[in-house]
Design a protein around this motif. Structure first.
Motif, PDB file in Angstrom:
ATOM      1  N   TYR A  96      -7.057  28.238  67.115  1.00  0.00           N
ATOM      2  CA  TYR A  96      -6.126  28.602  66.165  1.00  0.00           C
ATOM      3  C   TYR A  96      -5.177  30.016  66.504  1.00  0.00           C
ATOM      4  O   TYR A  96      -3.887  30.071  66.663  1.00  0.00           O
ATOM      5  CB  TYR A  96      -6.583  28.734  64.762  1.00  0.00           C
ATOM      6  CG  TYR A  96      -5.371  29.436  63.600  1.00  0.00           C
ATOM      7  CD1 TYR A  96      -4.449  28.679  63.314  1.00  0.00           C
ATOM      8  CD2 TYR A  96      -5.687  30.833  63.373  1.00  0.00           C
ATOM      9  CE1 TYR A  96      -3.511  29.101  62.199  1.00  0.00           C
ATOM     10  CE2 TYR A  96      -4.801  31.194  62.547  1.00  0.00           C
ATOM     11  CZ  TYR A  96      -3.750  30.508  61.922  1.00  0.00           C
ATOM     12  OH  TYR A  96      -2.907  30.913  61.234  1.00  0.00           O
ATOM     13  N   ILE A  97      -6.099  31.043  67.093  1.00  0.00           N
ATOM     14  CA  ILE A  97      -5.351  31.864  67.408  1.00  0.00           C
ATOM     15  C   ILE A  97      -4.782  31.852  68.665  1.00  0.00           C
ATOM     16  O   ILE A  97      -3.486  32.412  68.852  1.00  0.00           O
ATOM     17  CB  ILE A  97      -6.585  33.265  67.593  1.00  0.00           C
ATOM     18  CG1 ILE A  97      -7.143  33.367  66.255  1.00  0.00           C
ATOM     19  CG2 ILE A  97      -6.134  34.536  68.402  1.00  0.00           C
ATOM     20  CD1 ILE A  97      -8.648  34.586  66.578  1.00  0.00           C
ATOM     21  N   ARG A  98      -5.036  30.982  69.576  1.00  0.00           N
ATOM     22  CA  ARG A  98      -4.255  30.830  70.853  1.00  0.00           C
ATOM     23  C   ARG A  98      -3.237  30.063  70.494  1.00  0.00           C
ATOM     24  O   ARG A  98      -1.921  30.658  70.950  1.00  0.00           O
ATOM     25  CB  ARG A  98      -5.034  29.693  71.538  1.00  0.00           C
ATOM     26  CG  ARG A  98      -4.298  29.501  73.121  1.00  0.00           C
ATOM     27  CD  ARG A  98      -5.232  28.924  74.337  1.00  0.00           C
ATOM     28  NE  ARG A  98      -6.188  27.980  73.604  1.00  0.00           N
ATOM     29  CZ  ARG A  98      -7.650  28.044  73.727  1.00  0.00           C
ATOM     30  NH1 ARG A  98      -8.014  29.011  74.206  1.00  0.00           N
ATOM     31  NH2 ARG A  98      -8.295  27.168  73.192  1.00  0.00           N
ATOM     32  N   ASN A 128      -0.221  31.821  81.634  1.00  0.00           N
ATOM     33  CA  ASN A 128       0.529  30.243  82.135  1.00  0.00           C
ATOM     34  C   ASN A 128      -0.327  29.152  81.746  1.00  0.00           C
ATOM     35  O   ASN A 128       0.079  28.095  80.928  1.00  0.00           O
ATOM     36  CB  ASN A 128       0.847  30.134  83.506  1.00  0.00           C
ATOM     37  CG  ASN A 128       1.997  31.047  84.012  1.00  0.00           C
ATOM     38  OD1 ASN A 128       2.818  31.223  83.067  1.00  0.00           O
ATOM     39  ND2 ASN A 128       2.148  31.169  85.208  1.00  0.00           N
ATOM     40  N   ARG A 129      -1.549  29.087  81.979  1.00  0.00           N
ATOM     41  CA  ARG A 129      -2.425  28.107  81.339  1.00  0.00           C
ATOM     42  C   ARG A 129      -2.676  27.874  80.207  1.00  0.00           C
ATOM     43  O   ARG A 129      -2.607  26.795  79.624  1.00  0.00           O
ATOM     44  CB  ARG A 129      -4.100  28.426  82.143  1.00  0.00           C
ATOM     45  CG  ARG A 129      -4.815  27.322  82.447  1.00  0.00           C
ATOM     46  CD  ARG A 129      -5.935  27.728  83.364  1.00  0.00           C
ATOM     47  NE  ARG A 129      -6.626  28.969  83.191  1.00  0.00           N
ATOM     48  CZ  ARG A 129      -6.639  30.043  84.141  1.00  0.00           C
ATOM     49  NH1 ARG A 129      -6.169  29.714  85.390  1.00  0.00           N
ATOM     50  NH2 ARG A 129      -7.185  31.082  83.811  1.00  0.00           N
ATOM     51  N   ALA A 130      -2.812  28.948  79.407  1.00  0.00           N
ATOM     52  CA  ALA A 130      -2.833  29.151  77.879  1.00  0.00           C
ATOM     53  C   ALA A 130      -1.688  28.480  77.403  1.00  0.00           C
ATOM     54  O   ALA A 130      -1.539  27.664  76.312  1.00  0.00           O
ATOM     55  CB  ALA A 130      -3.208  30.340  77.261  1.00  0.00           C
ATOM     56  N   PHE A 131      -0.290  28.750  77.900  1.00  0.00           N
ATOM     57  CA  PHE A 131       0.827  28.328  77.534  1.00  0.00           C
ATOM     58  C   PHE A 131       1.001  26.851  77.752  1.00  0.00           C
ATOM     59  O   PHE A 131       1.472  26.293  76.634  1.00  0.00           O
ATOM     60  CB  PHE A 131       1.989  29.143  78.073  1.00  0.00           C
ATOM     61  CG  PHE A 131       3.300  29.073  77.225  1.00  0.00           C
ATOM     62  CD1 PHE A 131       3.658  29.843  76.494  1.00  0.00           C
ATOM     63  CD2 PHE A 131       4.208  28.040  77.879  1.00  0.00           C
ATOM     64  CE1 PHE A 131       4.974  29.626  75.843  1.00  0.00           C
ATOM     65  CE2 PHE A 131       5.461  27.957  77.219  1.00  0.00           C
ATOM     66  CZ  PHE A 131       5.876  28.521  76.296  1.00  0.00           C
ATOM     67  N   GLN A 132       0.655  26.536  78.628  1.00  0.00           N
ATOM     68  CA  GLN A 132       0.632  24.895  79.050  1.00  0.00           C
ATOM     69  C   GLN A 132      -0.254  23.993  78.231  1.00  0.00           C
ATOM     70  O   GLN A 132       0.049  23.074  77.881  1.00  0.00           O
ATOM     71  CB  GLN A 132       0.709  24.793  80.461  1.00  0.00           C
ATOM     72  CG  GLN A 132       1.634  25.328  81.351  1.00  0.00           C
ATOM     73  CD  GLN A 132       1.406  24.696  82.909  1.00  0.00           C
ATOM     74  OE1 GLN A 132       1.795  23.648  83.150  1.00  0.00           O
ATOM     75  NE2 GLN A 132       0.960  25.770  83.865  1.00  0.00           N
ATOM     76  N   SER A 133      -1.265  24.785  77.911  1.00  0.00           N
ATOM     77  CA  SER A 133      -2.303  24.003  77.133  1.00  0.00           C
ATOM     78  C   SER A 133      -1.796  23.655  75.701  1.00  0.00           C
ATOM     79  O   SER A 133      -2.032  22.881  75.004  1.00  0.00           O
ATOM     80  CB  SER A 133      -3.586  24.659  77.024  1.00  0.00           C
ATOM     81  OG  SER A 133      -3.467  25.990  75.974  1.00  0.00           O
ATOM     82  N   VAL A 134      -0.811  24.602  74.973  1.00  0.00           N
ATOM     83  CA  VAL A 134      -0.333  24.402  74.021  1.00  0.00           C
ATOM     84  C   VAL A 134       1.177  23.827  73.978  1.00  0.00           C
ATOM     85  O   VAL A 134       1.378  22.952  73.163  1.00  0.00           O
ATOM     86  CB  VAL A 134      -0.094  25.768  73.212  1.00  0.00           C
ATOM     87  CG1 VAL A 134       0.615  25.591  71.771  1.00  0.00           C
ATOM     88  CG2 VAL A 134      -1.623  26.519  72.901  1.00  0.00           C
ATOM     89  N   HIS A 135       1.855  24.097  74.804  1.00  0.00           N
ATOM     90  CA  HIS A 135       3.424  23.454  74.773  1.00  0.00           C
ATOM     91  C   HIS A 135       3.529  22.273  75.809  1.00  0.00           C
ATOM     92  O   HIS A 135       4.408  21.834  75.832  1.00  0.00           O
ATOM     93  CB  HIS A 135       4.204  24.640  75.027  1.00  0.00           C
ATOM     94  CG  HIS A 135       4.304  25.728  74.150  1.00  0.00           C
ATOM     95  ND1 HIS A 135       4.736  25.607  73.005  1.00  0.00           N
ATOM     96  CD2 HIS A 135       3.575  26.953  74.079  1.00  0.00           C
ATOM     97  CE1 HIS A 135       4.907  26.704  72.100  1.00  0.00           C
ATOM     98  NE2 HIS A 135       3.989  27.477  72.776  1.00  0.00           N
ATOM     99  N   GLY A 136       2.732  22.621  76.870  1.00  0.00           N
ATOM    100  CA  GLY A 136       2.712  21.410  77.926  1.00  0.00           C
ATOM    101  C   GLY A 136       3.646  21.192  78.869  1.00  0.00           C
ATOM    102  O   GLY A 136       3.974  20.660  79.833  1.00  0.00           O
ATOM    103  N   ILE A 137       4.257  22.775  79.102  1.00  0.00           N
ATOM    104  CA  ILE A 137       5.134  23.116  80.106  1.00  0.00           C
ATOM    105  C   ILE A 137       5.048  24.514  80.331  1.00  0.00           C
ATOM    106  O   ILE A 137       4.322  25.290  79.623  1.00  0.00           O
ATOM    107  CB  ILE A 137       6.581  22.921  79.392  1.00  0.00           C
ATOM    108  CG1 ILE A 137       7.001  23.878  78.208  1.00  0.00           C
ATOM    109  CG2 ILE A 137       7.100  21.642  79.225  1.00  0.00           C
ATOM    110  CD1 ILE A 137       8.280  23.965  77.710  1.00  0.00           C
TER     111      ILE A 137
END
Length: 283
Positions: A53-55, A89-98
């Motif tokens: 949730y925090i991520r 970048n890894r965390a961002f892509q895990s949530v947004h897919g880009i």
């Protein structure tokens, strides 16, 4: 403070510290309980682990920053607690897919996860069998393992611990020591002290612990004791979810600081009979 209000107070704490390191102990205090118990309650209520949730919240804000500001990716990584652009970048892509770079483009969609808000919902279509008991302190003997601060990591540690004691002969050694009530194998989470979270698989016993085991004390408490049966661990996790989302919200009782206890009354994991003991006090 009402239980739902405590949960929402903790959510406000999260929102105020999204660009800082979130101290789970402070978060537990905001919710008027231990950090361990808050993570359990949150996961059952929100149906997502607290860390996830925090991520999601951080990456929602990061996506908005990318769309609306000129902040560099490396600056945003540091802003939201990541030590390197690669990890961000890894965390961002895990949530947004880009990638963050792709998200800067106006026409590229991103996801938004708004802050959670807990509200009282009265359920209760299915019955719940429970009793309230005041129990004196209980001496136990068993094996212990240290737990980690993130609850989802313990969801791997504890089942593996049960597998190990079932395979290496520890369970029959434990049951041979059992000479007091309650009759069954106990799984106990001791997570009240911030720096000393651990889990014990034990039995109630007055005997001296043999080599490789230790003794401990289950403190005197009023317990709400719930009965259940089914395939474990799924059945016991479902019962715990209902305790916190249904019973606790309307029972007139609130969580008291103490260990969380599971009592296994039968050894068959495919159709186990068990009890969940929740330390409670009158509101």
């Amino acid at each position: 403070m009402e239980w739902i209000d405590c949960l929402n107070q903790a959510i406000r704490y999260i929102e105020e510290h999204l660009t800082e390191e979130i101290d789970y102990e402070c978060l537990g205090k905001a919710a008027c309980c231990s950090a361990y118990h808050f993570q359990r309650m949150f996961a059952y209520m929100a149906e997502v682990p607290l860390s996830e949730y925090i991520r999601r919240r951080r990456m929602s804000l990061a996506a908005a920053d990318l769309k609306c500001t000129d902040e560099k990716v490396v600056e945003l990584a540091l802003k939201y607690g990541y030590q390197s652009p690669t990890a961000f970048n890894r965390a961002f892509q895990s949530v947004h897919g880009i990638t963050p770079s792709a998200a800067r483009k106006t026409e590229v969609p991103v996801k938004s996860y708004p802050p959670i808000s807990f509200k009282l919902m009265i359920k209760g279509v299915e019955e719940m069998n429970y009793r309230l008991e005041q129990k004196e302190s209980l001496r136990i003997v068993g094996v212990r393992r240290k737990l980690r601060k993130k609850l989802e990591e313990n969801f791997e540690i504890v089942p593996k611990m049960w597998e190990t004691v079932a395979e290496d002969g520890t369970v029959p050694r434990l049951t041979a020591l059992m000479d007091r009530e309650p009759s069954g194998v106990l799984g106990i989470s001791f997570c009240q002290e911030p720096e000393n979270w651990n889990y014990m698989i034990a039995v109630s016993s007055g005997q001296e612990p043999p080599e490789g085991m230790e003794e401990a004390e289950l403190p005197s408490r009023t317990w709400a004791i719930f009965s259940g049966e089914g395939e474990c661990p799924e059945a016991i996790q479902e019962l715990e979810r209902r305790i916190y989302t249904e019973w606790m919200t309307s029972s007139g009782y609130e969580y008291d600081q103490g260990p969380d206890v599971e009592l296994y009354l039968s050894p068959n994991p495919q159709q186990a009979k068990f009890e969940v003991w929740v330390p409670v006090k009158k509101k």
